[in-house]
Design a protein around this motif. Structure first.
Motif, PDB file in Angstrom:
ATOM      1  N   ILE A  17      -6.567  -2.539  -1.671  1.00  0.00           N
ATOM      2  CA  ILE A  17      -7.541  -1.974  -0.731  1.00  0.00           C
ATOM      3  C   ILE A  17      -8.542  -3.038  -0.298  1.00  0.00           C
ATOM      4  N   GLY A  36      -6.788   7.539  -5.687  1.00  0.00           N
ATOM      5  CA  GLY A  36      -6.193   6.858  -6.833  1.00  0.00           C
ATOM      6  C   GLY A  36      -6.879   7.193  -8.143  1.00  0.00           C
ATOM      7  N   LEU A  61      -4.065  -0.814  -6.844  1.00  0.00           N
ATOM      8  CA  LEU A  61      -4.603  -0.257  -5.612  1.00  0.00           C
ATOM      9  C   LEU A  61      -5.946  -0.889  -5.265  1.00  0.00           C
ATOM     10  N   ARG A 101       0.834  -1.211   0.000  1.00  0.00           N
ATOM     11  CA  ARG A 101       0.000   0.000   0.000  1.00  0.00           C
ATOM     12  C   ARG A 101       0.862   1.252   0.000  1.00  0.00           C
ATOM     13  N   MET A 104       0.549   7.689  -5.706  1.00  0.00           N
ATOM     14  CA  MET A 104      -0.748   8.242  -6.105  1.00  0.00           C
ATOM     15  C   MET A 104      -0.988   9.612  -5.474  1.00  0.00           C
ATOM     16  N   HIS A 123      -9.396   6.103  -0.170  1.00  0.00           N
ATOM     17  CA  HIS A 123      -8.078   5.872  -0.761  1.00  0.00           C
ATOM     18  C   HIS A 123      -8.206   5.535  -2.250  1.00  0.00           C
ATOM     19  N   MET A 125       0.254  10.953   4.273  1.00  0.00           N
ATOM     20  CA  MET A 125      -0.217   9.637   3.842  1.00  0.00           C
ATOM     21  C   MET A 125       0.629   8.529   4.460  1.00  0.00           C
ATOM     22  N   GLU A 150       0.369   3.908  -2.818  1.00  0.00           N
ATOM     23  CA  GLU A 150      -0.406   5.093  -2.427  1.00  0.00           C
ATOM     24  C   GLU A 150       0.445   6.352  -2.306  1.00  0.00           C
ATOM     25  N   TYR A 169      -3.907   2.258 -10.354  1.00  0.00           N
ATOM     26  CA  TYR A 169      -5.234   2.166  -9.743  1.00  0.00           C
ATOM     27  C   TYR A 169      -5.708   0.716  -9.690  1.00  0.00           C
TER      28      TYR A 169
END
Length: 234
Positions: free
Chosen positions: A158, A142, A154, A88, A95, A138, A206, A92, A151
């Motif tokens: 997630i 993205g 992600l 992550r 992103m 989150h 983040m 992230e 994405y």
């Protein structure tokens, strides 16, 4: 014919949300077996549709399907949980860096509207919805970053992370604040940094936010193998 298909899809969606809610509320703990016959009776759906439900739950890593044994609530290991959060961070942070460079007023409005829904879910005590919306926040970052390949990664991460949080998150962090309070506050801090185009600050917020989520995990929970599904979903 179309109406019948819509009705079945609605039934499956409702059953999915009830299983997810039972996992989040710890009525179904890691390792709990989900018997097809019990699910048929509980949700009043056919065996074929129960199998579709279990396939959907397995696709989102909520359930593990074991040939010749059955379906069980997923039991992510400590190693898997740590690997998910490590991944992550890699995805992230990139992103949020991208979005902070180009965030528009409309982007900020969308993020703030979403966090408002998180506040409402937390205030109403709806833990299931709060965890789902937190993960979707989150995903929204993205989507707004417009990095379609990242994405896709992600979205997968997630899904796994939300299950891990649902199963293992302590109700309060080390400083006594509730997990929901802290998450909403940190999401607001993220929005402020992103909207002001403070790139490195947004990345730092983040990173701290994800570390705090990881710190809230209790990766040695009690495990439940046998439950009466009719009572769980009564």
């Amino acid at each position: 014919m179309g109406t019948d298909k819509t009705s079945v899809n609605n039934q499956l969606d409702a059953a999915y949300q009830r299983v997810w809610g039972a996992i989040v509320s710890h009525k179904l703990l890691p390792g709990t077996r989900l018997k097809e016959d019990d699910l048929c009776d509980t949700f009043d759906i056919s065996r074929g549709n129960v199998r579709k439900l279990l396939q959907q739950l397995a696709h989102h890593h909520l359930v593990t399907l074991i040939p010749n044994s059955g379906a069980f609530v997923a039991r992510p290991s400590r190693e898997e949980a740590l690997e998910v959060f490590k991944t992550r961070r890699l995805v992230e942070l990139e992103m949020v860096r991208e979005l902070a460079r180009k965030c528009s007023a409309q982007d900020r409005q969308m993020l703030e509207k979403h966090v408002h829904r998180e506040h409402e879910a937390h205030s109403s005590g709806d833990k299931s919805l709060r965890i789902r919306l937190s993960g979707e926040f989150h995903l929204l970052i993205g989507a707004l970053a417009e990095r379609p390949v990242l994405y896709q990664f992600l979205h997968e991460i997630i899904s796994r992370a939300s299950l891990i949080v649902a199963l293992y998150q302590r109700s309060h962090s080390a400083n006594g604040r509730s997990a929901g309070d802290r998450a909403c506050s940190e999401h607001h801090d993220l929005i402020d940094a992103i909207a002001a185009h403070r790139v490195e600050q947004a990345v730092a917020v983040m990173e701290q936010h994800l570390q705090e989520l990881e710190n809230q995990l209790d990766l040695d929970p009690p495990l439940e193998q046998h439950v009466d599904l009719r009572k769980v979903f009564a």
